[in-house]
Design an enzyme around this catalytic site. Structure first.
Site, PDB file in Angstrom:
ATOM      1  N   TYR A   1      -8.914 -10.857  -0.446  1.00  0.00           N
ATOM      2  CA  TYR A   1      -7.592 -10.683   0.185  1.00  0.00           C
ATOM      3  C   TYR A   1      -6.969 -12.046   0.531  1.00  0.00           C
ATOM      4  CZ  TYR A   1      -4.298  -8.831   3.744  1.00  0.00           C
ATOM      5  OH  TYR A   1      -3.194  -8.510   4.496  1.00  0.00           O
TER       6      TYR A   1
ATOM      7  N   LYS B   1      -3.510 -13.579  -0.858  1.00  0.00           N
ATOM      8  CA  LYS B   1      -2.401 -13.897   0.060  1.00  0.00           C
ATOM      9  C   LYS B   1      -2.046 -15.386   0.028  1.00  0.00           C
ATOM     10  CE  LYS B   1      -1.590  -9.729   1.533  1.00  0.00           C
ATOM     11  NZ  LYS B   1      -0.294  -9.081   1.248  1.00  0.00           N
TER      12      LYS B   1
ATOM     13  N   SER C   1       2.589   4.542  -3.583  1.00  0.00           N
ATOM     14  CA  SER C   1       1.627   4.853  -4.659  1.00  0.00           C
ATOM     15  C   SER C   1       1.181   6.304  -4.601  1.00  0.00           C
ATOM     16  CB  SER C   1       0.421   3.914  -4.614  1.00  0.00           C
ATOM     17  OG  SER C   1      -0.246   3.995  -3.379  1.00  0.00           O
TER      18      SER C   1
HETATM   19  P1  NAP Z   1      -0.522   0.007   5.024  1.00  0.00           P
HETATM   20  O1  NAP Z   1      -0.101   0.619   6.310  1.00  0.00           O
HETATM   21  O2  NAP Z   1      -1.908   0.237   4.530  1.00  0.00           O
HETATM   22  O3  NAP Z   1       0.535   0.402   3.886  1.00  0.00           O
HETATM   23  C1  NAP Z   1       0.333  -0.060   2.588  1.00  0.00           C
HETATM   24  C2  NAP Z   1       1.534   0.268   1.732  1.00  0.00           C
HETATM   25  O4  NAP Z   1       1.292  -0.229   0.415  1.00  0.00           O
HETATM   26  C3  NAP Z   1       1.774   1.756   1.598  1.00  0.00           C
HETATM   27  O5  NAP Z   1       3.152   1.980   1.537  1.00  0.00           O
HETATM   28  C4  NAP Z   1       1.097   2.105   0.278  1.00  0.00           C
HETATM   29  O6  NAP Z   1       1.669   3.239  -0.385  1.00  0.00           O
HETATM   30  C5  NAP Z   1       1.377   0.842  -0.532  1.00  0.00           C
HETATM   31  N1  NAP Z   1       0.374   0.653  -1.577  1.00  0.00           N
HETATM   32  C6  NAP Z   1      -0.971   0.533  -1.419  1.00  0.00           C
HETATM   33  N2  NAP Z   1      -1.566   0.429  -2.617  1.00  0.00           N
HETATM   34  C7  NAP Z   1      -0.584   0.503  -3.558  1.00  0.00           C
HETATM   35  C8  NAP Z   1      -0.580   0.480  -4.975  1.00  0.00           C
HETATM   36  N3  NAP Z   1      -1.716   0.389  -5.679  1.00  0.00           N
HETATM   37  N4  NAP Z   1       0.604   0.592  -5.620  1.00  0.00           N
HETATM   38  C9  NAP Z   1       1.763   0.698  -4.913  1.00  0.00           C
HETATM   39  N5  NAP Z   1       1.823   0.729  -3.556  1.00  0.00           N
HETATM   40  C10 NAP Z   1       0.659   0.639  -2.895  1.00  0.00           C
HETATM   41  O7  NAP Z   1      -0.384  -1.587   5.084  1.00  0.00           O
HETATM   42  P2  NAP Z   1       0.386  -2.515   6.121  1.00  0.00           P
HETATM   43  O8  NAP Z   1      -0.530  -2.866   7.225  1.00  0.00           O
HETATM   44  O9  NAP Z   1       1.734  -1.984   6.418  1.00  0.00           O
HETATM   45  O10 NAP Z   1       0.519  -3.834   5.234  1.00  0.00           O
HETATM   46  C11 NAP Z   1       1.679  -4.112   4.465  1.00  0.00           C
HETATM   47  C12 NAP Z   1       1.572  -5.510   3.894  1.00  0.00           C
HETATM   48  O11 NAP Z   1       1.406  -6.435   4.983  1.00  0.00           O
HETATM   49  C13 NAP Z   1       0.359  -5.715   2.989  1.00  0.00           C
HETATM   50  O12 NAP Z   1       0.681  -6.572   1.932  1.00  0.00           O
HETATM   51  C14 NAP Z   1      -0.643  -6.361   3.897  1.00  0.00           C
HETATM   52  O13 NAP Z   1      -1.584  -7.126   3.188  1.00  0.00           O
HETATM   53  C15 NAP Z   1       0.260  -7.212   4.761  1.00  0.00           C
HETATM   54  N6  NAP Z   1      -0.343  -7.582   6.042  1.00  0.00           N
HETATM   55  C16 NAP Z   1      -0.723  -6.619   6.940  1.00  0.00           C
HETATM   56  C17 NAP Z   1      -1.299  -7.022   8.140  1.00  0.00           C
HETATM   57  C18 NAP Z   1      -1.739  -6.032   9.192  1.00  0.00           C
HETATM   58  O14 NAP Z   1      -2.375  -6.466  10.171  1.00  0.00           O
HETATM   59  N7  NAP Z   1      -1.439  -4.760   9.077  1.00  0.00           N
HETATM   60  C19 NAP Z   1      -1.494  -8.382   8.408  1.00  0.00           C
HETATM   61  C20 NAP Z   1      -1.099  -9.311   7.461  1.00  0.00           C
HETATM   62  C21 NAP Z   1      -0.509  -8.896   6.281  1.00  0.00           C
HETATM   63  P3  NAP Z   1       1.111   4.739  -0.070  1.00  0.00           P
HETATM   64  O15 NAP Z   1       1.708   5.169   1.237  1.00  0.00           O
HETATM   65  O16 NAP Z   1       1.606   5.568  -1.214  1.00  0.00           O
HETATM   66  O17 NAP Z   1      -0.383   4.637  -0.010  1.00  0.00           O
END
Ligand code: NAP
Length: 250
Positions: free
Chosen positions: A158, A162, A40
């Site tokens: 959230y 999910k 994004s």
């Molecule tokens: P992250 O490090 O915050 O990365 C988020 C990613 O999503 C980035 O690539 C960001 O792009 C993109 N993004 C955010 N808002 C967006 C938008 N409005 N339009 C398009 N792209 C967007 O998150 P993460 O921890 O890797 O999480 C990835 C997925 O796993 C998510 O769905 C999250 O809910 C899920 N998850 C994470 C955890 C955890 O503990 N980390 C646990 C359970 C589930 P930019 O780089 O351009 O901002």
């Protein structure tokens, strides 16, 4: 053993610029897929992932789009097909949090989380399914969360999004299974990424104590599950929710 089991396949990873999505893009690329990396606001981070993939001999493009915008999802799919020639694998990974106790969640924070974490994933699926249905094959992998399975205080928006992704996964699995398309969800627990980096030390400590494996997971450990679900060997797995959570929800 085939070191490039996904050679000739094209994958779209939303939110592929950072964290779990970045690890998924690299893992699918390592398995031979051409990868469209969605982002994004961080083109540099997305470019870095594309450069790594190209440096290893793969094909990769970066696609900027704000998935809060209802029109962005279909455009991402169209651009993937236009730039890489097809769409075989979709990883709906982009996600945001706007944590607060339910009584304090604003309409704006409810709507933003539902828009990015659930509605955009549905719209990407809807657009990607058209070519997949025609070709009678495809893999959709939705990144849910343990919060969508067992809930989490402070994350009503959230968790609802999910949990919605899990319902979406199961319904789509039943709709498109007869056409050779599998639809699965991966539900990570606490994973060390930017999303969890902002959590207070005592919150991390309490969370870690509740995890049977007594540690946070890595983005690569989630990506390994996603890679597996995209492989030919996983062809008979659909409608499944694969927990990658160190046993948190056991
Ligand atoms: P992250 O490090 O915050 O990365 C988020 C990613 O999503 C980035 O690539 C960001 O792009 C993109 N993004 C955010 N808002 C967006 C938008 N409005 N339009 C398009 N792209 C967007 O998150 P993460 O921890 O890797 O999480 C990835 C997925 O796993 C998510 O769905 C999250 O809910 C899920 N998850 C994470 C955890 C955890 O503990 N980390 C646990 C359970 C589930 P930019 O780089 O351009 O901002």
């Amino acid at each position: 053993m085939n070191s490039q089991p996904l050679a000739g396949r094209v994958a779209l990873v939303t939110g592929g610029s950072r964290g779990i999505g970045r690890a998924c893009a690299l893992a699918l690329g390592d398995a031979g897929a051409a990868v469209a990396i969605g982002y994004s606001v961080n083109p540099q981070a997305a470019d870095e992932v594309a450069t790594l993939l190209r440096g290893a001999g793969g094909r990769a493009v970066t696609l900027g789009a704000d998935l809060e915008d209802p029109g962005a999802a279909a455009a991402l799919v169209d651009r993937t097909v236009a730039e890489l020639g097809a769409i075989d694998i979709v990883v709906n990974n982009a996600g945001i949090t706007r944590d607060n106790l339910a009584v304090r969640i604003s309409d704006a924070d409810w709507d933003a989380v539902l828009a990015v974490d659930l509605s955009a994933a549905f719209r990407v699926c809807r657009a990607a399914l058209r070519p997949m249905l025609r070709r009678r094959e495809g893999r959709i992998i939705n990144i849910s969360s343990i919060a969508g399975v067992i809930g989490n205080p402070g994350q009503a928006n959230y968790s609802a999004a999910k949990a919605g992704l899990i319902g979406l996964t199961k319904s789509l699995c039943r709709e498109v299974g007869s056409r050779g398309i599998t639809v699965n969800a991966v539900a990570p627990g606490f994973i060390a990424t930017d999303m969890t980096a902002g959590m207070a030390a005592d919150v991390i400590e309490t969370a870690t104590a509740a995890i049977p494996l007594r540690r946070l997971g890595s983005a690569e450990e989630v990506a390994a599950a996603v890679r597996f679900l995209a492989l030919p060997e996983a062809a008979y797995i659909t409608g499944h929710v694969l927990h990658v959570d160190g046993g948190l929800a056991a």
